[in-house]
Enzyme design. Structure first.
Site, PDB file in Angstrom:
ATOM      1  CB  SER A 107      -0.971  -0.037   1.170  1.00 44.09           C
ATOM      2  OG  SER A 107      -1.922   0.979   1.039  1.00 44.09           O
ATOM      3  CG  HIS A 108      -0.078   3.789   3.111  1.00 44.79           C
ATOM      4  ND1 HIS A 108      -1.035   2.802   3.146  1.00 44.79           N
ATOM      5  CD2 HIS A 108       0.286   4.001   4.386  1.00 44.79           C
ATOM      6  CE1 HIS A 108      -1.250   2.449   4.391  1.00 44.79           C
ATOM      7  NE2 HIS A 108      -0.461   3.161   5.170  1.00 44.79           N
ATOM      8  CG  ASP A 159      -2.482   4.081  -1.714  1.00 42.70           C
ATOM      9  OD1 ASP A 159      -3.168   3.991  -2.746  1.00 42.70           O
ATOM     10  OD2 ASP A 159      -2.461   3.200  -0.836  1.00 42.70           O
ATOM     11  CG  ASP A 182      -2.513  -0.351  -2.886  1.00 40.70           C
ATOM     12  OD1 ASP A 182      -2.396   0.768  -2.341  1.00 40.70           O
ATOM     13  OD2 ASP A 182      -3.279  -1.229  -2.460  1.00 40.70           O
ATOM     14  CG  ASP A 239      -5.952   1.005  -1.556  1.00 39.23           C
ATOM     15  OD1 ASP A 239      -5.029   1.833  -1.409  1.00 39.23           O
ATOM     16  OD2 ASP A 239      -6.068  -0.029  -0.865  1.00 39.23           O
ATOM     17  NE  ARG A 240      -4.421   4.220   2.991  1.00 40.93           N
ATOM     18  CZ  ARG A 240      -4.023   4.395   4.242  1.00 40.93           C
ATOM     19  NH1 ARG A 240      -3.511   5.560   4.619  1.00 40.93           N
ATOM     20  NH2 ARG A 240      -4.119   3.435   5.130  1.00 40.93           N
ATOM     21  CE  LYS A 246      -7.847   1.721   1.533  1.00 37.23           C
ATOM     22  NZ  LYS A 246      -7.795   1.382   2.943  1.00 37.23           N
ATOM     23  CB  THR A 300     -10.876   0.928  11.824  1.00 35.01           C
ATOM     24  OG1 THR A 300     -11.309   2.073  12.553  1.00 35.01           O
ATOM     25  CG2 THR A 300      -9.701   1.299  10.952  1.00 35.01           C
TER      26      THR A 300
HETATM   27  C1  G1P Z   1      -5.263   2.162   9.073  1.00 36.21           C
HETATM   28  C2  G1P Z   1      -6.439   3.082   8.888  1.00 36.21           C
HETATM   29  C3  G1P Z   1      -7.655   2.294   8.451  1.00 36.21           C
HETATM   30  C4  G1P Z   1      -7.335   1.492   7.193  1.00 36.21           C
HETATM   31  C5  G1P Z   1      -6.106   0.638   7.441  1.00 36.21           C
HETATM   32  C6  G1P Z   1      -5.678  -0.099   6.174  1.00 36.21           C
HETATM   33  O1  G1P Z   1      -5.533   1.222  10.107  1.00 36.21           O
HETATM   34  O2  G1P Z   1      -6.720   3.794  10.067  1.00 36.21           O
HETATM   35  O3  G1P Z   1      -8.736   3.172   8.213  1.00 36.21           O
HETATM   36  O4  G1P Z   1      -8.421   0.672   6.854  1.00 36.21           O
HETATM   37  O5  G1P Z   1      -5.021   1.459   7.872  1.00 36.21           O
HETATM   38  O6  G1P Z   1      -5.382   0.780   5.122  1.00 36.21           O
HETATM   39  P1  G1P Z   1      -5.057   1.410  11.649  1.00 36.21           P
HETATM   40  O7  G1P Z   1      -3.569   1.589  11.637  1.00 36.21           O
HETATM   41  O8  G1P Z   1      -5.733   2.625  12.173  1.00 36.21           O
HETATM   42  O9  G1P Z   1      -5.509   0.143  12.339  1.00 36.21           O
HETATM   43 ZN    ZN Z   2      -3.295   1.340  -0.513  1.00 38.84          ZN
END
Ligand code: G1P
Ligand code: ZN
Length: 543
Positions: A113-114, A277, A279, A281-282, A376, A344
């Site tokens: 991801s990011h 980001d 990949d 999705d953000r 997303k 979440t």
């Molecule tokens: C974080 C974000 C959450 C998201 C997740 C994966 O998780 O807060 O919204 O779904 O990354 O991208 P957290 O570190 O808060 O558990």
């Molecule tokens: Zn991502």
């Protein structure tokens, strides 16, 4: 070409979550490590025999090499077809789309991801099921069991195939179809949005910038924004995916995408700007001179989605993660549709989307999406914004002001305390939980607590219950503080404090965010004792 079975030792595979297994790249590169995880995936889903998989990733370091390994193993495990993004690239939402469009047996998506990419940074692999969404817990649980006992894996002894050549080839008995990663995704976007209207708006002088952050959305944004929609060349910044993302964090927030933010804040900046980001999705949405919080973005999109052809029949419902601001709830109420508050994590939206109960979903952490895929989708959010702007023909600022003047404004910010001692963080949460019942009626910093609880989610579709999802402290008048521990942090505990203050439509709608939230922050600080307990006077990050 011969099929071989090699032995491997079970590994300490840390439980894969819905974002799969994430580790340092060098860990994945160890002998038999990736192989053991891939074999565990195949074993966990009842084998690969006769199956078709989508395979692609965000282009980070080791992406292409890992895909070669996965292809050899898929073939050796009896898969009949692999659909692979050219050069190994597929954004997460595009992979989700391909998995669904082709009616496949799922997909293997390579991404962290990011998180930064590179030999000394992060790598990840996850499995998405045939509905296009991340494997649910019961599947990741099986993978985990496999990683603990696995003793052998199957592969082929064969040379790498050319991932650059679009078309069909074969690897052992398996057909490998290399596809343009952008084509099917663009086709899907065209069914949802009025490309003609957006093109005309851009032609009429509306200016925009998109920062792909050297990650996977580069080719998608270039093809769609510059190619299809006629935005001038250069609209997409950092549009060529790099294995190390240009050594940055491909995380679309005001901290990591600062150059883009500086650009829109400057006097001659574009009318609209966005970023995605690693990949894809953000998303981050910006208008001339302003940053749109993801929570506001979800609410605005929900209120205006009907202006885009894909949503012109209205929305079935809206879902937001619990810490996301309640701005979307007010829109749902006005539209007379259901609004769901989920824990979440994107996985909790899956059932609601599959059941047709929710059309739009969003999280405060820059995730927005709809029922078009089961992930997303960053570029989708950008296109929905562009469609709305093209129809309404006003600025982002005017859209937001109009929204707040209609629904009121939910001032919102997340304060993160990172690398907190885990014991201290756990005690803080436990002690706070123990006193929740006594809080209602208490007055702190001019705010009166109306309700306080530890959030538990009752899934309305399958009836499952997820407890301990974060502490909610509600104040009279609609303000709120939420505390939860991150599930993705890597060092100690990350305490996330989500602050929200509701200002009615006839109140002051243009206060600086942190100033607007000062009392809520102070009240939450006093109730939880977080500063003394963590030994920190201020958060590490405020978004
Ligand atoms: C974080 C974000 C959450 C998201 C997740 C994966 O998780 O807060 O919204 O779904 O990354 O991208 P957290 O570190 O808060 O558990
Ligand atoms: Zn991502």
């Amino acid at each position: 070409m011969s099929r071989v079975t090699r032995s491997c030792t079970p590994f300490d595979g840390q439980k894969p979550g819905t974002s799969g297994l994430r580790k340092k790249t060098r860990v994945f590169m160890q002998d038999h490590y990736l192989e053991a995880f891939v074999q565990s995936i195949f074993n966990a889903i009842g084998g690969a025999e006769g199956k078709t998989f989508v395979i692609g990733g965000d282009g980070r370091y080791f992406n292409a090499e890992a895909i070669q390994t996965i292809l050899r193993m898929a073939s050796a495990n009896g898969a009949t077809r692999a659909v692979v993004g050219q050069n190994g690239l597929l954004s997460t939402p595009a992979a989700s789309n391909l998995i669904r469009q082709r009616g496949t047996d799922g997909g293997l998506i390579l991404s962290a991801s990011h998180n930064p990419g590179g030999i000394d940074e992060d790598f990840g692999l996850k499995f998405n099921t045939p509905n296009g969404g991340p494997a649910p817990e019961k599947v990741t649980e099986k993978m985990f069991e496999q990683t603990k006992t696995l003793s052998e894996y199957h592969t082929l002894e064969t040379a790498d195939i050319d991932l650059g050549a679009i078309g069909e080839t074969s690897l052992g008995k398996m057909a490998v179809e290399i596809v343009d990663p952008v084509e099917d995704y663009t086709a899907l976007m065209k069914t949802l949005f009025d490309f003609d209207a957006i093109r005309a708006h851009i032609k009429g002088g509306f200016s925009l910038k998109f920062d792909a952050m050297h990650a996977v959305t580069g080719p998608y944004a270039t093809a769609i924004l510059e190619g299809e929609l006629g935005a001038p060349e250069g609209t997409v910044m950092n549009g060529v995916p790099k294995v190390d993302f240009g050594k940055g964090h491909p995380d679309p927030n005001p901290i990591w995408a600062k150059p883009l933010v500086d650009l829109v804040m400057s006097a001659d900046g574009p009318d609209f700007a966005a970023a995605s980001d690693g990949d894809g999705d953000r998303n981050m949405i910006l208008g001339k001179g302003l940053y749109v919080t993801p929570s506001d973005s979800l609410a605005v999109l929900a209120a205006n989605a009907h202006l885009a052809p894909g949503y012109d029949k209205g929305l079935a419902g809206v879902a937001r993660s619990m810490p996301t601001s309640q701005a979307a709830d007010r829109v749902a109420e006005k539209l007379g549709i259901e609004c769901f508050e989920t824990p979440t994590g994107w996985k909790f939206f899956g059932n609601l989307l599959d059941a047709g109960r929710a059309t739009l979903c969003g999280e405060e952490s820059a995730g927005t999406g709809s029922d078009h895929v089961r992930e997303k989708d960053g570029l989708w959010a950008v296109l929905l914004w562009l469609n709305i702007l093209a129809v309404r023909k006003v600025s982002v600022k005017e859209i937001l002001m109009d929204h707040w003047q209609t629904y009121g404004r939910n001032y919102y910010s997340r304060h993160d305390y990172e690398a907190v001692d885990s014991d201290k963080a756990n005690t803080l949460m436990a002690d706070l939980e123990a006193k929740l019942a006594d809080l209602p009626g208490t007055e702190v910093h001019g705010l009166t607590v109306s309700e306080a609880d530890q959030f538990a989610y009752h899934d309305p579709v399958d009836g499952s219950v997820s407890r301990n999802q974060g502490i909610r402290i509600l104040f009279e008048g609609g303000s709120r503080g939420v505390l939860r521990l991150s599930g993705t942090g890597t060092e100690g505990a990350t305490l996330r404090v989500y602050l929200e203050r509701y200002m009615p439509a006839d109140g002051d709608l243009e206060i600086e965010t942190q100033a607007a939230l000062k009392d809520v922050a102070a009240a939450i600080g006093e109730i939880s004792g977080l500063h003394a307990r963590t030994g920190r006077d201020a958060p590490d990050v405020m978004t």
